[in-house]
Every structure is written in structure tokens, then in C-alpha cells.
Design a protein around this motif. Structure first.
Motif, PDB file in Angstrom:
ATOM      1  N   GLN A 177       0.828  -1.210   0.000  1.00 46.69           N
ATOM      2  CA  GLN A 177       0.000   0.000   0.000  1.00 46.69           C
ATOM      3  C   GLN A 177       0.861   1.259   0.000  1.00 46.69           C
ATOM      4  N   PHE A 178       1.931   1.241   0.751  1.00 43.74           N
ATOM      5  CA  PHE A 178       2.832   2.394   0.798  1.00 43.74           C
ATOM      6  C   PHE A 178       3.507   2.610  -0.554  1.00 43.74           C
ATOM      7  N   LEU A 179       3.977   1.531  -1.152  1.00 44.87           N
ATOM      8  CA  LEU A 179       4.631   1.630  -2.459  1.00 44.87           C
ATOM      9  C   LEU A 179       3.667   2.125  -3.526  1.00 44.87           C
ATOM     10  N   ALA A 180       2.372   1.758  -3.404  1.00 44.97           N
ATOM     11  CA  ALA A 180       1.370   2.136  -4.397  1.00 44.97           C
ATOM     12  C   ALA A 180       0.793   3.525  -4.150  1.00 44.97           C
ATOM     13  N   GLY A 181       1.232   4.201  -3.080  1.00 46.04           N
ATOM     14  CA  GLY A 181       0.718   5.534  -2.785  1.00 46.04           C
ATOM     15  C   GLY A 181      -0.609   5.538  -2.064  1.00 46.04           C
ATOM     16  N   GLU A 182      -1.031   4.381  -1.530  1.00 44.99           N
ATOM     17  CA  GLU A 182      -2.300   4.295  -0.811  1.00 44.99           C
ATOM     18  C   GLU A 182      -2.148   4.649   0.668  1.00 44.99           C
ATOM     19  N   LEU A 183      -0.901   4.777   1.134  1.00 45.46           N
ATOM     20  CA  LEU A 183      -0.593   5.265   2.477  1.00 45.46           C
ATOM     21  C   LEU A 183       0.394   6.414   2.341  1.00 45.46           C
ATOM     22  N   ASP A 184       0.227   7.433   3.181  1.00 50.35           N
ATOM     23  CA  ASP A 184       1.123   8.588   3.124  1.00 50.35           C
ATOM     24  C   ASP A 184       2.357   8.412   4.004  1.00 50.35           C
TER      25      ASP A 184
END
Length: 503
Positions: free
Chosen positions: A278-285
Motif C-alpha cells: 500500500q505504501f509503495l502504491a501511494g495508498e498510504l502517506d
């Protein structure tokens, strides 16, 4: 070596026309069959130095990797973006999945195999790899092999013997954090000649360094929440303990403005992989994490790293802030510090290394023939990590121990405890060096670069808080808050003198 073919494959699979500093030099040496140590800055493109040779060499390239999440991320990218046949082997796979992968290796279906050092020691895995004809062994995060490194792992030190078992193919050891002593040990273990050590500038000129003293936990937490709200992201907040991660992440999620999640080794592997994806995909800041997060993470646009607590060593600190700004754009590293941080690390060291009584109990258990189960170890307050350390010193240190010339012999438990105490003292020295860094008055960039023998001190936008730093440049564009650049007034010197009595 056919250089034109190398350039063609580089363009075809990686999309670049030219190499970064050091990459081509490392690859040419490997293609000539030489063992190489490559020291490139974090984000300096270490993976290319073994992924491209894997395409050029006839057999299989093995990449020894310390983290399962790192293996999964690398293999997914190789398959999806670069169209390179790659796979991985680790302890999380069941027997059926492992057999299928090993069958594919036997049939030549892969050019790259990512494998954990523990898995690589299994005789059947070595048998299959010998039949597959290994052309290159790359050891990522090679500092883990050194007993004088900050992140020593016992299974890494068994790798030289594994290399021999696999026919002694060329070895590439790569890292971004290695002192002179660590470099020398890596070279000795893998027979790397001086002329085959490729060192490029480790200075990250696009990162600005900030250092702030905090007086209590409430102040620290509120300050970090404010920074998360205002700083340009994405970002990572590092904590020293799992408890701090859980508390910080849960507290911020109640009222914070950004998409934030915690990450640490106590979570199950599937949950960790999901958070990372999620972090890599930009879904977490923002990720709030222990040092279990981030090694090898290929996310170029991380804009800041905040250390909620002081790290245990300069090597750990350099590696963690190295995740900032791999795209070359400006980034910001903030380190918070208080006396309590030292207490945390001293407590963690006491839990990591055994007492003399624990060593004696461990030896008695080994001699009794009782299986070393988790339950049996827990009865003696010995963690599995501590047990692995004791097993290493039992196997390796005692086998080479020489009795004193007087003929005096010592109980095995005493010898093992003495060796673990040496390692503990070494970690305490690393902590003292970190304290010396935060308590000093000179340029932060110069201090950390000098520690690693780095001469380059250049910077792009700002250097550090001691040289002059405006944090406004790193806040979101709609944030109009004016931040004064005040030099911190350190008032912990007397207390810290107990750590550095000769300073």
C-alpha cells in the motif's frame, strides 16, 4: 565481455542509456570472473549491479537477501517491469511451493533466485543449485556478514562456506553502510582484492539534516504529529520499539490528516506485505515503523524520515535516512533525541545478550538432549534470537578457541559468555558513537560522512540545522508557518559524560 550487448540489455530491461557511478565498473569486474565489493550510496542502484549480469551470464544468479518483504518486492518488479524471469525461496513458503520453485530452477526457468541465508544452507537446496550451475552469487546488505557491523546476522557468516559448496562462482557483496573494519572483513571472507573494491560517494547531497532535543514524551508525540501533518510526503517515522509504533500509529489515526499505518516485526508476514504494498502504491502517506521496515524499499519519492527516538548506531541511522529522495529531489531527515532514548537502548541490549547464568542454563539444556523448543527456551527467558546467537558462538567460537599457554581450561559456558559480552560491548560502543554525534556541535553532514570515511560534503538546498536550515522549504506549499532556525541548546552533557568518560 561484449560491451554492446551489455548496453543493449541495460536499455531493453532497465530503460536507461547510461550507468550511475560505480555500476559499470562493478559489472565489468564480475563479467571477468572476479569477486567484488561494491559500496554505493542508498538509492545508488545496487540492484542493477547483479540483475544485469544475471541476464548476461549463462547460468543462474543467486541473490542472498535478509528480508522476505524485500525479496517479494524485488521479484514482483523484475517480472512486471523488467520482464526478467525471477523467483524467491524463503521460510514462509510451504513444501509444495518450494518443490515447484526448485523444479523450475532445475529446468532452467529462472535467471535470478532471491533466497534467505537460512534457506541457502539446506543441503537439498544446495544440491539443486549445484545442478543448475550458479554463475554469480550476490550478497545484498553485505554488512550483515561482519561481526563488526551494526546489523550482524549469524547466518550471513556461514555464506563463505556455502559459496564453496556451490562451486565458488564469482561473488558480489554490496552495501551502503560499511566502515573500514567492516569492508576489510567482507574482503577477507570472500577473498576480494583491493583493486576489486568499488567505492563511490556515499554523501546524499539532496538530504538536509535536522536534530532537535525533546524533554518529555507528550511533547515529542505532539511535535511529530504536527510534522506529519505539515511536511511534504510520503514519509517514514522510525521508532525504537514496537510499543512506540503501536501507540503512535493508533494515536495519530484518531485525529491526523494523513493516511498512516504502523509496521513492525510483531505483525504477521501477510499484514506486513500488505502495508508495504500500500505504501509503495501511494495508498498510504506515512509508515510509522521499527527498523524492520524499509531495507531495499524501492520508493523513489520518499520526502522525509523522522526518527522518533535516537537509533542505536550511526550505521542504522545512515541506512534509514538513505530511503529519502532516491529520485534526487530534496528531502528532510529529522532526528529527535532525549535521555530516555539511551535507557531504551540499554534495556534492549540487556534483552538481546545473555547473562552468564542464561548461558550456563543453555549449555545444560543442550547437553541434556532435550529439544531446543520455543517453550524450553522461554522457561529460561531466552528468546529465539538469543538462542541463535548462542548456537553460533557454540559452533564457531569454541571450535577455534585456543587454550591458554598455561594449559588452563575454562568451562564452555564461560567462553561463550565472554564472546557474547565482547559483542555486547561493541554494540555499546556503537551507541556511544551515536550519542557523540547528537551531542556534538559541528556540521551534522560532515560528522556522519567523516565516520564512514567520506570526503564529499556537498549539499543541494540546505546542509543541516547547525549550518543553517529553513524547514519551510519542506512543508506543504499551503503551510505559511514561519519556523525559526534556532540552534538547540543541549543540556544533557553531564548525564551523557557517563557514556563517554574519555571524551
Amino acid at each position: 565481455m561484449n560491451k554492446q550487448l551489455m548496453y543493449d540489455r541495460f536499455k531493453q530491461h532497465f530503460g536507461y542509456d547510461s550507468f550511475r557511478p560505480g555500476q559499470e565498473s562493478i559489472i565489468e569486474r564480475l563479467m571477468d570472473g572476479r569477486n567484488v565489493l561494491g559500496l554505493l550510496a542508498t538509492g545508488g542502484g545496487k540492484s542493477v549491479t547483479y540483475q544485469l549480469p544475471a541476464l548476461l551470464l549463462p547460468g543462474l544468479t543467486i541473490v542472498v537477501s535478509p528480508l522476505i518483504s524485500l525479496m517479494v518486492d524485488q521479484v514482483q518488479q523484475l517480472r512486471a517491469r523488467k520482464k526478467i524471469p525471477a523467483t524467491y525461496l524463503n521460510s514462509m513458503q510451504d513444501a509444495t511451493e518450494s518443490r515447484e520453485i526448485l523444479k523450475g530452477i532445475s529446468e532452467g526457468a529462472y535467471k535470478l533466485l532471491y533466497v534467505s541465508p537460512e534457506k541457502l544452507q539446506q543441503p537439498y537446496v544446495q544440491h539443486v543449485l549445484n545442478r543448475a550451475k550458479v554463475s554469480l552469487i550476490a550478497i545484498d546488505e553485505a554488512h550483515c556478514i561482519s561481526q563488526w557491523g551494526h546489523d550482524f546476522r549469524t547466518d550471513y557468516l556461514r555464506l563463505p562456506e556455502v559459496v564453496k559448496q556451490l562451486g565458488a562462482p564469482p561473488v558480489l557483496a554490496v552495501t551502503a553502510t560499511a566502515t573500514t573494519a567492516v569492508r576489510e572483513e567482507i574482503c577477507r571472507l570472500f577473498s576480494i582484492e583491493k583493486e576489486d573494491v568499488v567505492i563511490k560517494s556515499l554523501n546524499r547531497s539532496n538530504i538536509a539534516y535536522d536534530l532537535i532535543e525533546v524533554t518529555d514524551e507528550s511533547e515529542r508525540r505532539l511535535f511529530v504529529f504536527d510534522q506529519i501533518d505539515r511536511l511534504q510526503g510520503p514519509g517514514i517515522v522510525y521508532c525504537s520499539t514496537r510499543q512506540a509504533v503501536d501507540v503512535l500509529a493508533a494515536s495519530y489515526q484518531l485525529d491526523g490528516k494523513r493516511r498512516v499505518h504502523g509496521y513492525h516485526g510483531g505483525m504477521n508476514s501477510m499484514e506486513r506485505m500488505l502495508i508495504q504494498s500500500q505504501f509503495l502504491a501511494g495508498e498510504l502517506d506515512v509508515i510509522i515503523a521499527t527498523n524492520a521496515f524499509g531495507m531495499g524499499i524501492d520508493k523513489p519519492d520518499i520526502r522525509y524520515v523522522i526518527h522518533y527516538q535516537m537509533p542505536a548506531s550511526l550505521e542504522a541511522y545512515a541506512q534509514e535516512i538513505g530511503r529519502i529522495g532516491r529520485d534526487g529531489m530534496p528531502g528532510y531527515a529529522l532526528l529527535l533525541f532525549s535521555w530516555d532514548d539511551l535507557q531504551i537502548h540499554h534495556h534492549m541490549l540487556d534483552k538481546e545478550y545473555p547473562t552468564q547464568a542464561q548461558v550456563q542454563k543453555y549449555e545444560q539444556l543442550c547437553n541434556s538432549g532435550v529439544p531446543l523448543t520455543s517453550e524450553a527456551l522461554a522457561m529460561m527467558d531466552i528468546s529465539e534470537e538469543m538462542s541463535a546467537l548462542l548456537a553460533f558462538y557454540t559452533e564457531r567460537v569454541l571450535s577455534t578457541y585456543e587454550v591458554a599457554a598455561t594449559g588452563e581450561s575454562y568451562p564452555k559456558a564461560q567462553i561463550i559468555w565472554q564472546e557474547t559480552e565482547k559483542r555486547k560491548s561493541f554494540k555499546q560502543k556503537k551507541l556511544a558513537e551515536m550519542v557523540s554525534y547528537v551531542r556534538g556541535e559541528s556540521c551534522l553532514r560532515t560528522s556522519i560522512n567523516t565516520y564512514f570515511g567520506e570526503a564529499d560534503k556537498r549539499f543541494d538546498r540546505y546542509c543541516c540545522t547547525r549550518c543553517g536550515l529553513s524547514k519551510n522549504a519542506y512543508f506543504q506549499t499551503n503551510d505559511k508557518t514561519i519556523v525559526k532556525n534556532d540552534q538547540s541548546k543541549w543540556n544533557l552533557r553531564q548525564a551523557l559524560d557517563t557514556l563517554l568518560p574519555n571524551k
